[in-house]
Design a protein around this motif. Structure first.
Motif, mmCIF file in Angstrom:
data_model
loop_
_atom_site.group_PDB
_atom_site.id
_atom_site.type_symbol
_atom_site.label_atom_id
_atom_site.label_comp_id
_atom_site.label_asym_id
_atom_site.label_seq_id
_atom_site.Cartn_x
_atom_site.Cartn_y
_atom_site.Cartn_z
ATOM 1 N N PRO A 1 0.815 -1.219 0.000
ATOM 2 C CA PRO A 1 0.000 0.000 0.000
ATOM 3 C C PRO A 1 0.852 1.274 0.000
ATOM 4 O O PRO A 1 1.990 1.261 0.473
ATOM 5 N N VAL A 2 0.252 2.360 -0.499
ATOM 6 C CA VAL A 2 0.897 3.666 -0.519
ATOM 7 C C VAL A 2 0.107 4.587 0.400
ATOM 8 O O VAL A 2 -1.101 4.745 0.247
ATOM 9 N N ARG A 3 0.819 5.169 1.356
ATOM 10 C CA ARG A 3 0.203 6.110 2.292
ATOM 11 C C ARG A 3 0.871 7.463 2.107
ATOM 12 O O ARG A 3 2.075 7.552 1.896
ATOM 13 N N LEU A 4 0.088 8.524 2.179
ATOM 14 C CA LEU A 4 0.584 9.878 1.990
ATOM 15 C C LEU A 4 0.635 10.589 3.330
ATOM 16 O O LEU A 4 -0.297 10.480 4.145
ATOM 17 N N LYS A 5 1.718 11.316 3.562
ATOM 18 C CA LYS A 5 1.882 12.068 4.805
ATOM 19 C C LYS A 5 2.400 13.453 4.444
ATOM 20 O O LYS A 5 3.331 13.595 3.651
ATOM 21 N N PHE A 6 1.787 14.485 5.009
ATOM 22 C CA PHE A 6 2.222 15.860 4.792
ATOM 23 C C PHE A 6 2.894 16.349 6.069
ATOM 24 O O PHE A 6 2.265 16.348 7.127
#
Length: 189
Positions: free
Chosen positions: A45-50
């Protein structure tokens, strides 16, 4: 490496993602939807974090490849359209399996330990600072592919985000943003 081109990859990814969106949409929500659409196509899976990057780092995006997921970290203070460039670049590296271009040895043991914490307890600034690029690891073709992904994603920004996404026509605000960007003032007029 995949035989698919950045154009085909992004066009298909965005077509599939657009079906899940209800405009007008927030930029971060669009990028999270892109990651959700991409995840089943990759080996994890790909998770995005800012997060806010350390000011002296000289980077605005990094992908942390864990055994069970990719974490794409994007500079939170970047203008929204630039976040699309950053995220697209990192997603290109994930898709084309070229993450080793910058980090041939992978994540350090210290970074892995920090990432093992609960998400709210991770010192993201420290993790990002540990993800330093290897000066001798370069591959111009891999960088070109990743950068093409970032630029192609950013080119779709106004079609995916805000009032124009709903109407399909530029608004006064989107035209002002385009003029500002083309004149080099990425922070706005």
């Amino acid at each position: 490496m995949s035989k698919r081109t950045p154009k085909r990859f992004l066009d298909q990814l965005l077509r599939d993602t657009a079906r899940t969106l209800r405009p007008p949409t927030d930029p971060k929500a669009v990028l999270n939807a892109v990651c959700a659409t991409l995840s089943p196509r990759l080996d994890r899976p790909v998770r995005l974090k800012f997060v806010q990057f350390p000011t002296d780092m000289g980077l605005s995006g990094v992908t942390l490849a864990k055994d069970d997921e990719y974490i794409v970290v994007v500079e939170d203070t970047a203008p929204d359209q630039h976040k699309f460039v950053i995220a697209g670049h990192e997603l290109g590296h994930c898709y084309f399996q070229t993450l080793g271009v910058h980090y041939p040895t992978g994540l350090s043991a210290a970074a892995r330990r920090l990432l093992a914490r609960d998400d709210d307890d991770i010192p993201w600034d420290k993790v990002v600072a540990m993800a330093t690029r290897s000066a001798d690891a370069t591959d111009p073709e891999a960088e070109w592919e990743a950068e093409q992904c970032g630029l192609r994603l950013a080119a779709k920004f106004h079609k995916l985000v805000g009032p124009q996404a709903e109407t399909g026509h530029p608004t006064q605000e989107t035209l002002a943003d385009r003029l500002s960007s083309s004149l080099g003032n990425i922070g706005g007029l």
